[in-house]
Design a protein around this motif. Sequence first.
Motif, PDB file in Angstrom:
ATOM      1  N   SER A 110       2.255   5.768  -1.411  1.00 30.00           N
ATOM      2  CA  SER A 110       3.558   5.649  -0.690  1.00 30.00           C
ATOM      3  C   SER A 110       3.491   6.120   0.686  1.00 30.00           C
ATOM      4  CB  SER A 110       4.569   6.729  -1.553  1.00 30.00           C
ATOM      5  OG  SER A 110       4.922   5.942  -2.813  1.00 30.00           O
ATOM      6  N   THR A 111       2.354   7.108   0.931  1.00 26.00           N
ATOM      7  CA  THR A 111       2.114   7.439   2.304  1.00 26.00           C
ATOM      8  C   THR A 111       1.822   6.169   3.166  1.00 26.00           C
ATOM      9  OG1 THR A 111       1.176   9.311   1.373  1.00 26.00           O
ATOM     10  CG2 THR A 111       0.540   8.693   3.920  1.00 26.00           C
ATOM     11  N   ASP A 112       2.250   6.168   4.426  1.00 24.37           N
ATOM     12  CA  ASP A 112       2.033   5.128   5.596  1.00 24.37           C
ATOM     13  C   ASP A 112       0.537   4.879   5.599  1.00 24.37           C
ATOM     14  OD1 ASP A 112       0.974   6.073   8.335  1.00 24.37           O
ATOM     15  OD2 ASP A 112       2.541   7.478   7.466  1.00 24.37           O
ATOM     16  N   LYS A 113       0.154   3.751   5.910  1.00 21.37           N
ATOM     17  CA  LYS A 113      -1.305   3.348   5.749  1.00 21.37           C
ATOM     18  C   LYS A 113      -2.163   3.957   6.866  1.00 21.37           C
ATOM     19  CE  LYS A 113      -4.683  -0.605   5.721  1.00 21.37           C
ATOM     20  NZ  LYS A 113      -4.859  -2.151   5.743  1.00 21.37           N
ATOM     21  N   VAL A 114      -1.545   4.123   7.951  1.00 26.73           N
ATOM     22  CA  VAL A 114      -2.397   4.860   8.910  1.00 26.73           C
ATOM     23  C   VAL A 114      -2.965   6.117   8.696  1.00 26.73           C
ATOM     24  CG1 VAL A 114      -2.337   5.818  11.435  1.00 26.73           C
ATOM     25  CG2 VAL A 114      -1.688   3.425  11.033  1.00 26.73           C
ATOM     26  N   ARG A 115      -1.664   7.088   8.236  1.00 24.03           N
ATOM     27  CA  ARG A 115      -1.982   8.193   7.789  1.00 24.03           C
ATOM     28  C   ARG A 115      -2.817   8.478   6.456  1.00 24.03           C
ATOM     29  NH1 ARG A 115       1.005  13.019   8.941  1.00 24.03           N
ATOM     30  NH2 ARG A 115       2.743  11.498   9.715  1.00 24.03           N
ATOM     31  N   LYS A 127     -14.906   5.216   2.024  1.00 22.30           N
ATOM     32  CA  LYS A 127     -15.831   4.153   1.937  1.00 22.30           C
ATOM     33  C   LYS A 127     -15.757   3.504   0.487  1.00 22.30           C
ATOM     34  CE  LYS A 127     -19.073   7.891   0.464  1.00 22.30           C
ATOM     35  NZ  LYS A 127     -20.217   8.723   0.563  1.00 22.30           N
ATOM     36  N   TYR A 128     -15.140   4.335  -0.443  1.00 22.94           N
ATOM     37  CA  TYR A 128     -15.220   3.702  -2.032  1.00 22.94           C
ATOM     38  C   TYR A 128     -14.152   2.710  -2.109  1.00 22.94           C
ATOM     39  CZ  TYR A 128     -17.979   7.666  -2.983  1.00 22.94           C
ATOM     40  OH  TYR A 128     -18.990   8.795  -3.041  1.00 22.94           O
ATOM     41  N   PHE A 129     -13.125   2.429  -1.251  1.00 21.06           N
ATOM     42  CA  PHE A 129     -12.041   1.576  -1.372  1.00 21.06           C
ATOM     43  C   PHE A 129     -12.198   0.102  -0.584  1.00 21.06           C
ATOM     44  CE2 PHE A 129     -10.694   5.790  -2.204  1.00 21.06           C
ATOM     45  CZ  PHE A 129     -10.565   5.963  -3.605  1.00 21.06           C
ATOM     46  N   GLN A 130     -12.025  -0.883  -1.328  1.00 18.17           N
ATOM     47  CA  GLN A 130     -12.035  -2.166  -0.660  1.00 18.17           C
ATOM     48  C   GLN A 130     -10.577  -2.402  -0.039  1.00 18.17           C
ATOM     49  OE1 GLN A 130     -13.546  -1.974  -4.093  1.00 18.17           O
ATOM     50  NE2 GLN A 130     -15.422  -1.242  -2.773  1.00 18.17           N
ATOM     51  N   VAL A 131      -9.532  -1.966  -0.796  1.00 13.06           N
ATOM     52  CA  VAL A 131      -8.166  -2.048  -0.564  1.00 13.06           C
ATOM     53  C   VAL A 131      -7.483  -1.011  -0.276  1.00 13.06           C
ATOM     54  CG1 VAL A 131      -6.085  -3.286  -1.222  1.00 13.06           C
ATOM     55  CG2 VAL A 131      -8.240  -4.651  -1.135  1.00 13.06           C
ATOM     56  N   LEU A 132      -6.627  -0.698   0.924  1.00 11.16           N
ATOM     57  CA  LEU A 132      -5.783   0.275   0.801  1.00 11.16           C
ATOM     58  C   LEU A 132      -4.259  -0.444   1.011  1.00 11.16           C
ATOM     59  CD1 LEU A 132      -6.221   3.832   2.776  1.00 11.16           C
ATOM     60  CD2 LEU A 132      -4.275   2.720   2.515  1.00 11.16           C
ATOM     61  N   VAL A 133      -3.480   0.030   0.395  1.00 15.58           N
ATOM     62  CA  VAL A 133      -2.143  -0.533   0.651  1.00 15.58           C
ATOM     63  C   VAL A 133      -1.244   0.650   0.999  1.00 15.58           C
ATOM     64  CG1 VAL A 133      -0.135  -1.647  -0.145  1.00 15.58           C
ATOM     65  CG2 VAL A 133      -2.328  -2.393  -0.769  1.00 15.58           C
ATOM     66  N   VAL A 138       5.150  -2.555   2.225  1.00 13.97           N
ATOM     67  CA  VAL A 138       6.062  -2.959   1.209  1.00 13.97           C
ATOM     68  C   VAL A 138       7.385  -2.855   1.502  1.00 13.97           C
ATOM     69  CG1 VAL A 138       4.338  -3.263  -0.491  1.00 13.97           C
ATOM     70  CG2 VAL A 138       5.508  -1.153  -0.463  1.00 13.97           C
ATOM     71  N   SER A 139       8.402  -3.584   0.919  1.00 15.31           N
ATOM     72  CA  SER A 139       9.672  -3.657   1.333  1.00 15.31           C
ATOM     73  C   SER A 139      10.289  -2.665   0.260  1.00 15.31           C
ATOM     74  CB  SER A 139      10.643  -5.176   1.130  1.00 15.31           C
ATOM     75  OG  SER A 139      10.353  -5.535  -0.200  1.00 15.31           O
ATOM     76  N   PRO A 145       7.742  -2.407  -8.386  1.00 14.09           N
ATOM     77  CA  PRO A 145       6.165  -2.417  -8.469  1.00 14.09           C
ATOM     78  C   PRO A 145       5.486  -3.275  -7.381  1.00 14.09           C
ATOM     79  CG  PRO A 145       7.721  -4.508  -9.420  1.00 14.09           C
ATOM     80  CD  PRO A 145       8.455  -3.167  -9.050  1.00 14.09           C
ATOM     81  N   ASP A 146       6.211  -3.399  -6.400  1.00 16.74           N
ATOM     82  CA  ASP A 146       5.535  -4.159  -5.100  1.00 16.74           C
ATOM     83  C   ASP A 146       4.489  -3.629  -4.670  1.00 16.74           C
ATOM     84  OD1 ASP A 146       8.495  -4.275  -5.258  1.00 16.74           O
ATOM     85  OD2 ASP A 146       8.711  -4.919  -3.395  1.00 16.74           O
TER      86      ASP A 146
END
Length: 220
Positions: A110-115, A127-133, A138-139, A145-146
Amino acid sequence: MLQAIVFDMDGVLLDTERICCEVLLKTFEQHHQEMSRQEFIELIGLNGKEVRLRLQQKLNPATDIDSFIKVWKDEYHLRTVDNAAPIKAGVVALLESFRVQEIPVAVATSTDKVRAEKKLQKTALRKYFQVLVGGDQVSKSKPAPDIYLEAARQLGVEAKDCLAFEDSRYGVRSAYSAGMKVIHIPDMVELGKEEEVMCESIVKDLNEYRIHYCGGESLA
């Protein structure tokens, strides 16, 4: 067949919830107002927009919400971004296990992506994560579940083939609603009976999960 893993960040990977609580309650005191620990717990898992709304409802109407949030966030940022936040038990060993097995791993926070990027870089976990959302991508905030659906989409897998690790009620509901299997890692939040039945398992930390459910080495 599990094809990917999705982690919440605060309270699961990083021991930041208690720091956040301490700083927020201190900020209320500095503004000569009060907030309880239980009221803070009700905020865990929500994105920044929803937290702001709830704080605005809680604070005296004369309080400048922007100034209040800046004081809170600046101190929290100092303790969890400028300085590396504590890593929760078992995190590195489990992530190393997934890396060796070449299992795709994402963060849905739920934290904003930059932070979130800064927190994970500072702790050397990025380095362990291929994806960070992040929650700002998300809206609808958890418990919708978004964010988990978006993590699965970016990983290129079906949500039903993912395993999610969560600590909050909102997070458990979010991952479950997305169709993922959910492991609950208790932090500051106790689940209600309704959320407990949504979980595949409840374990005290990721080290216990790795030992008991991965044989110390794998997902099998």
